[in-house]
Design a protein around this motif. Structure first.
Motif, mmCIF file in Angstrom:
data_model
loop_
_atom_site.group_PDB
_atom_site.id
_atom_site.type_symbol
_atom_site.label_atom_id
_atom_site.label_comp_id
_atom_site.label_asym_id
_atom_site.label_seq_id
_atom_site.Cartn_x
_atom_site.Cartn_y
_atom_site.Cartn_z
ATOM 1 N N LYS A 119 0.837 -1.206 0.000
ATOM 2 C CA LYS A 119 0.000 0.000 0.000
ATOM 3 C C LYS A 119 0.869 1.253 0.000
ATOM 4 N N TYR A 120 1.857 1.280 0.884
ATOM 5 C CA TYR A 120 2.706 2.470 0.970
ATOM 6 C C TYR A 120 3.655 2.580 -0.217
ATOM 7 N N GLU A 121 4.061 1.453 -0.768
ATOM 8 C CA GLU A 121 4.901 1.490 -1.965
ATOM 9 C C GLU A 121 4.136 2.096 -3.137
ATOM 10 N N LYS A 122 2.845 1.791 -3.232
ATOM 11 C CA LYS A 122 1.997 2.342 -4.296
ATOM 12 C C LYS A 122 1.723 3.825 -4.058
ATOM 13 N N LEU A 123 1.488 4.190 -2.792
ATOM 14 C CA LEU A 123 1.188 5.587 -2.470
ATOM 15 C C LEU A 123 2.411 6.492 -2.620
ATOM 16 N N TYR A 124 3.582 5.971 -2.254
ATOM 17 C CA TYR A 124 4.804 6.777 -2.247
ATOM 18 C C TYR A 124 5.938 6.036 -2.957
ATOM 19 N N PRO A 125 5.819 5.848 -4.270
ATOM 20 C CA PRO A 125 6.816 5.054 -5.008
ATOM 21 C C PRO A 125 8.220 5.646 -4.992
ATOM 22 N N ASP A 126 8.313 6.957 -4.781
ATOM 23 C CA ASP A 126 9.642 7.581 -4.712
ATOM 24 C C ASP A 126 10.247 7.491 -3.316
ATOM 25 N N LYS A 127 9.448 7.049 -2.332
ATOM 26 C CA LYS A 127 9.915 6.981 -0.940
ATOM 27 C C LYS A 127 10.024 5.556 -0.409
ATOM 28 N N VAL A 128 9.244 4.633 -0.953
ATOM 29 C CA VAL A 128 9.159 3.277 -0.397
ATOM 30 C C VAL A 128 9.370 2.246 -1.494
ATOM 31 N N GLU A 129 10.246 1.286 -1.235
ATOM 32 C CA GLU A 129 10.439 0.158 -2.148
ATOM 33 C C GLU A 129 10.517 -1.123 -1.315
ATOM 34 N N VAL A 130 9.801 -2.138 -1.752
ATOM 35 C CA VAL A 130 9.762 -3.408 -1.033
ATOM 36 C C VAL A 130 10.724 -4.403 -1.676
ATOM 37 N N ILE A 131 11.530 -5.021 -0.845
ATOM 38 C CA ILE A 131 12.428 -6.095 -1.271
ATOM 39 C C ILE A 131 11.938 -7.377 -0.595
ATOM 40 N N ILE A 132 11.718 -8.409 -1.368
ATOM 41 C CA ILE A 132 11.135 -9.640 -0.850
ATOM 42 C C ILE A 132 12.218 -10.655 -0.499
ATOM 43 N N SER A 133 12.165 -11.137 0.742
ATOM 44 C CA SER A 133 12.993 -12.272 1.158
ATOM 45 C C SER A 133 12.094 -13.501 1.185
#
Length: 350
Positions: free
Chosen positions: A54-68
């Motif tokens: 949700k936050y990655e979509k809302l703030y793509p320039d601020k949040v990036e998800v890396i999956i382990s």
């Protein structure tokens, strides 16, 4: 890859879904905005990933998800981000997303780092109860110096809380250092590993970070196998110093002091508190380890009475711990410490 932020923030995420909104709200409101958060999703069993997306979509320039793909622990999750090639910038922060910073946290940290050119900038923090919100203690706000460059010529670093989340690191200093998969005291081991590359440290004597005390947290439990892993890893770090740094001898007194504080006092006390029947065994095990791997501990210049008496109650207490170890009566300290904590309700942080 173009870099449009000065601070890269690495945040491991494992079963902290109920805290993520608070964390992100305080990060998005930061008065300094040149940052990006790399959230390492560590195979949670709650709804953490949905909230991260949700936050990655809302703030793509601020949040990036890396999956382990599997749960590896805090250190390995941070390493995954460091190894991803995504973390650049000029500075790095390692934050825990069940905690939260003040909204001017980044601004004050980077302002101090820019002003002093420090390799590590450290701020004060408090610990608060997850259920009641009560503040248990405030730490790292009474540093006598605002800036140090004599890393090996003072004991200042040994008394710094080694937690990574209240520290801004210069990326060039830590880019080749890793936490590995050690499950306990990974922050302390990391600090030991990077010390030879650190030329200066700046302090901000102000609470800018709030650490949440959770009773389901891994950090609240310790077992003998964790301690064994910790001791073995310290030996690895010592060998790395010997191999990689010609000036190893200039660090030995500082390393001895750090190991004595954390292994000799803190870890041994915590083990004894959780398994009182084995107290004598833990003390003997620690002393044997110190004698074998850090034989200068009993004559360490920073544990000398003439040095400690100038440093206040905590350092005098540490000198007393060294003396009790030498005469095989450290168990007295454990009993006294229990009295201080449980009867007088005073928690002394080492």
């Amino acid at each position: 890859m173009s870099i449009n932020h000065r601070i890269s923030i690495i945040a491991p995420v494992y079963n902290v879904g109920k805290y993520l909104d608070c964390f992100f709200e305080n990060m998005i409101k930061q008065t300094y905005q040149s940052f990006k958060i790399f959230c390492v999703y560590d195979a949670s069993t709650d709804n953490s990933l949905d909230i991260l997306k949700k936050y990655e979509k809302l703030y793509p320039d601020k949040v990036e998800v890396i999956i382990s793909l599997k749960k590896n622990g805090l250190g390995a999750a941070r390493d995954l981000a460091l190894d991803s090639g995504k973390v650049k910038g000029e500075y790095v922060l390692f934050l825990d997303p069940d905690d939260y910073p003040e909204v001017n946290f980044l601004e004050k940290m980077i302002h101090t780092a820019d002003k002093t050119k420090a390799d590590i900038t450290i701020c004060g923090f408090d610990r608060f109860d997850d259920e009641t919100g009560k503040v248990y203690c405030i730490e790292m706000t009474k540093n006598k110096s605002n800036y140090i460059t004599d890393i090996t010529e003072s004991d200042t670093i040994a008394y710094v809380n080694p937690a990574v989340w209240n520290k801004l690191y210069r990326y060039s200093v830590i880019e080749n250092s890793r936490f590995t998969e050690i499950k306990r005291a990974e922050d302390l081991i990391y600090l030991m590993r990077i010390l030879p590359k650190v030329k200066s440290v700046a302090f901000i004597n102000e609470v800018l970070y709030h650490y949440r005390v959770r009773y389901d947290s891994l950090s609240n439990t310790i077992k003998e196998r964790d301690y064994d892993e910790f001791l073995d890893t310290i030996k690895v770090v010592k060998s790395e110093y010997n191999i990689n740094y010609k000036n190893f001898n200039s660090y030995i007194s500082l390393l001895e002091l750090m190991v004595f504080i954390h292994a000799g006092v803190s870890f041994t006390y915590r083990l004894a508190a959780s398994d009182k029947k084995s107290t004598n065994m833990y003390i003997r095990k620690t002393k044997d380890y110190l004698n074998e791997n850090f034989p200068g501990w009993s004559k360490n210049k920073y544990l000398n009475i003439s040095h400690c008496i100038k440093g206040g109650v905590k350092k005098i207490g540490l000198w007393g711990c060294r003396l009790l170890y030498k005469i095989n009566m450290f168990k007295l300290f454990i009993s006294f410490y229990n009295f201080i904590i449980y009867r007088l309700k005073v928690d002394i942080k080492w």
